[in-house]
Motif scaffolding. Structure first.
Motif, PDB file in Angstrom:
ATOM      1  N   MET A   1       0.818  -1.202   0.000  1.00 55.23           N
ATOM      2  CA  MET A   1       0.000   0.000   0.000  1.00 55.23           C
ATOM      3  C   MET A   1       0.851   1.251   0.000  1.00 55.23           C
ATOM      4  O   MET A   1       1.901   1.288   0.627  1.00 55.23           O
ATOM      5  CB  MET A   1      -0.865   0.002   1.245  1.00 55.23           C
ATOM      6  CG  MET A   1      -2.016  -0.964   1.086  1.00 55.23           C
ATOM      7  SD  MET A   1      -3.179  -0.878   2.389  1.00 55.23           S
ATOM      8  CE  MET A   1      -4.158  -2.309   1.974  1.00 55.23           C
ATOM      9  N   CYS A 196       1.905   2.858   0.918  1.00 51.16           N
ATOM     10  CA  CYS A 196       0.494   2.502   0.966  1.00 51.16           C
ATOM     11  C   CYS A 196      -0.362   3.407   1.832  1.00 51.16           C
ATOM     12  O   CYS A 196      -0.031   3.676   2.963  1.00 51.16           O
ATOM     13  CB  CYS A 196       0.356   1.089   1.467  1.00 51.16           C
ATOM     14  SG  CYS A 196       1.032  -0.068   0.334  1.00 51.16           S
ATOM     15  N   ASP A 323       2.757  -6.443   3.470  1.00 55.14           N
ATOM     16  CA  ASP A 323       2.639  -5.417   2.408  1.00 55.14           C
ATOM     17  C   ASP A 323       3.766  -5.578   1.390  1.00 55.14           C
ATOM     18  O   ASP A 323       4.799  -4.942   1.538  1.00 55.14           O
ATOM     19  CB  ASP A 323       2.686  -4.037   3.075  1.00 55.14           C
ATOM     20  CG  ASP A 323       2.514  -2.906   2.085  1.00 55.14           C
ATOM     21  OD1 ASP A 323       2.087  -3.163   0.950  1.00 55.14           O
ATOM     22  OD2 ASP A 323       2.804  -1.764   2.464  1.00 55.14           O
ATOM     23  N   GLU A 353       4.700   1.160  -4.390  1.00 58.68           N
ATOM     24  CA  GLU A 353       5.085   1.963  -3.224  1.00 58.68           C
ATOM     25  C   GLU A 353       5.621   3.341  -3.626  1.00 58.68           C
ATOM     26  O   GLU A 353       5.791   4.203  -2.775  1.00 58.68           O
ATOM     27  CB  GLU A 353       6.113   1.207  -2.374  1.00 58.68           C
ATOM     28  CG  GLU A 353       5.595  -0.122  -1.799  1.00 58.68           C
ATOM     29  CD  GLU A 353       4.549   0.062  -0.716  1.00 58.68           C
ATOM     30  OE1 GLU A 353       4.130   1.207  -0.475  1.00 58.68           O
ATOM     31  OE2 GLU A 353       4.141  -0.951  -0.113  1.00 58.68           O
ATOM     32  N   HIS A 465       5.381  -0.963   6.642  1.00 52.97           N
ATOM     33  CA  HIS A 465       6.470  -0.239   5.973  1.00 52.97           C
ATOM     34  C   HIS A 465       7.762  -0.220   6.801  1.00 52.97           C
ATOM     35  O   HIS A 465       8.601   0.648   6.606  1.00 52.97           O
ATOM     36  CB  HIS A 465       6.061   1.197   5.609  1.00 52.97           C
ATOM     37  CG  HIS A 465       5.226   1.249   4.367  1.00 52.97           C
ATOM     38  ND1 HIS A 465       4.818   2.413   3.784  1.00 52.97           N
ATOM     39  CD2 HIS A 465       4.716   0.255   3.594  1.00 52.97           C
ATOM     40  CE1 HIS A 465       4.086   2.139   2.706  1.00 52.97           C
ATOM     41  NE2 HIS A 465       4.009   0.842   2.585  1.00 52.97           N
TER      42      HIS A 465
HETATM   43 ZN   LIG Z   1       2.870  -0.272   1.218  1.00 52.34          ZN
END
Ligand SMILES: [Zn+2]
Length: 495
Positions: A1, A196, A323, A353, A465
């Protein structure tokens, strides 16, 4: 994301409420947080999903991608070797499942923030919310400190703007002219380098071309007057405003940032009350990224089909297993169960990203006429999960399954900053499912903990992240729900 803890996040707090309002204005009312689903799952079994064969296969893919990140510098980011090896793994599995594959190459420029400080040093000390301007000169080593100054005419873009003002060695506060062109429907926040979902980076909105040109003139004028740094603001703009000069960097454009209008208002008050001092230290560097999407090749490229997609890249800061190795792995499991002749195409996106680059490239360059709908999978294995479903129509394929299975879900925003967004704006019906309701760093509520299990008051994915987004820190319960629902959607749209 895609979101705010990527490269271009320095000082400043998220402006989530404003993002939501902005995005809602662009694409229609945001879905609310109404909860659905039956009582059966009110007390979910935390081990749910452990014995599910699909979950077992998906977790094996996630483990492979986790190992690839560990062997390649701890990430799988676009332009790095961890991405290339992730793609090779996906391609090997697809060939084993009987699919043909191809790579769709593209390039873009990632702007890395090397230094990003805007601080008031007098009459009080504080860090100022801002967004660094791209395509201007860097601050001198260590930054520059100076008294705040404003031109006679607010905007600073007239030949005589600085007449009679001593601006030498000072930091200028300049107002941006409002755009002449009315704001269009594409007023979606731009995310050229984000990551994200729903955080500060997503709040950035680009200036209009006429605004940018006036700002360029104002920067040149300020430089000629001896100004060392510039702070721009747009009256009434209380979220990040991205200003970028695309021409080769002009040494006559001093380092600059945009500040929120509330920051500008307090600076003007300080100026009127006797003055303010500022420290500005900005340096951005462009890096060219060459990367690609991995696509299955449909048996008949002109026949109507549905697209299923997940981004394969991580942020540079971590391995990206929730992610989005999770969505990539679920997508592999869907491809495994789809015959090559099925009316479906499976897409692993690069560069998500950095602002959904790979899906945007597909939308810009591939024929969309045969595409009947797009289904997105991004973050389907959060450890403190909820189940979020979003869409502008096709989400009914998920919700019909979830309702029949007695699983609760929450509606998420259709424009939640992942790869469905380029398709949405291209007019393709979209939907998606995740375990973070498009807001991975949001804190789980008591009500959500009651419905989905997990811990209230903690983020859905506390290592979003970050370097800790490893296999060990993913969950299985939400993954099991997303996997079953996604397989149901695939069966439903491919007959
Ligand atoms: Zn992400």
């Amino acid at each position: 994301m895609t979101a705010g803890s990527g490269q271009r996040t320095a000082g400043g707090s998220p402006r989530r409420a404003v993002v939501a309002a902005l995005a809602g204005a662009a694409v229609g009312p945001l879905l609310t947080g109404t909860a659905h689903g039956a009582r059966a799952a009110d007390r979910p079994d935390p081990a749910r999903g452990a014995g599910d064969p699909a979950v077992g296969r998906i977790v094996r893919h996630m483990r492979e991608l986790d190992g690839i990140a560990a062997r390649h510098g701890g990430n799988r980011a676009a332009g790095y070797s961890g991405y290339e090896h992730s793609a090779r793994y996906v391609e090997r599995r697809l060939r084993a499942y009987g699919h043909r594959t191809r790579r769709l190459p593209f390039s873009y420029t990632r702007t890395d923030l090397l230094r990003d400080t805007v601080r008031q040093t007098g009459p009080r000390e504080r860090v100022l919310d801002h967004v660094a301007v791209e395509g201007v000169a860097a601050s001198p080593p260590g930054g520059a400190t100076g008294a705040l100054v404003a031109p006679a005419d607010r905007f600073g873009d007239a030949p005589d703007s600085w007449d009679g003002v001593d601006a030498r060695g000072r930091v200028a506060l300049l107002e941006l002219r409002p755009p002449k062109a009315p704001e269009g429907v594409r007023a979606l926040p731009e995310t050229p380098t984000g990551g994200c979902h729903g955080t500060r980076r997503a709040a950035l909105r680009r200036t209009a071309d006429d605004q940018t040109e006036a700002a360029r003139t104002a920067l040149r004028n300020a430089h000629a007057a001896g100004v060392v740094s510039v702070l721009f603001f747009l009256d009434g703009m209380d979220f990040g405003l991205l200003l970028r000069f695309d021409a080769p960097e002009d040494p006559a454009l001093p380092p600059a940032a945009t500040v929120f209008s509330e920051v500008a208002a307090s600076l003007r008050a300080d100026l009127a009350a006797g003055g303010a001092r500022l420290h500005v230290d900005l340096e951005l560097r462009d890096r060219k990224v060459d990367t690609f999407d991995v696509l299955t090749v449909p048996a008949d490229p002109d026949a109507p089909r549905h697209l299923f997609g997940a981004h394969l890249d991580s942020v540079p800061a971590g391995p990206g297993i929730d992610d989005n190795a999770s969505g990539s792995a679920l997508l592999l499991d869907l491809a495994r169960s789809a015959a090559r002749r099925a009316p479906a195409q499976f897409c692993w996106w690069g560069g998500e990203e950095d602002g959904m680059r790979g899906s945007q490239h597909f939308v810009d360059t591939e024929p969309l006429e045969p595409v009947r709908g797009y289904f997105n999978m991004d973050m389907v294995a959060a450890p403190n999960h909820v189940v979020g479903v979003y869409g502008n129509g096709p989400e009914r394929h998920y919700t019909e399954h979830l309702a029949a299975a007695g699983q609760p879900w929450l509606e998420g925003p259709v424009d939640g900053m992942s790869d469905q967004v380029p398709f949405l704006f291209a007019g393709v019906p979209v939907a998606g499912i995740d375990t973070v309701r498009s807001r991975p760093a949001a804190l789980k509520t008591e009500e959500e903990a009651r419905r989905f299990g997990g811990t209230a008051g903690l983020p859905y994915d506390p290592r979003y992240h970050a370097a800790g987004d490893t296999l060990d820190n993913t969950g299985r319960a939400g993954l099991a729900v997303c996997a079953a629902a996604s397989h149901a959607v695939l069966r439903s749209v491919t007959g």
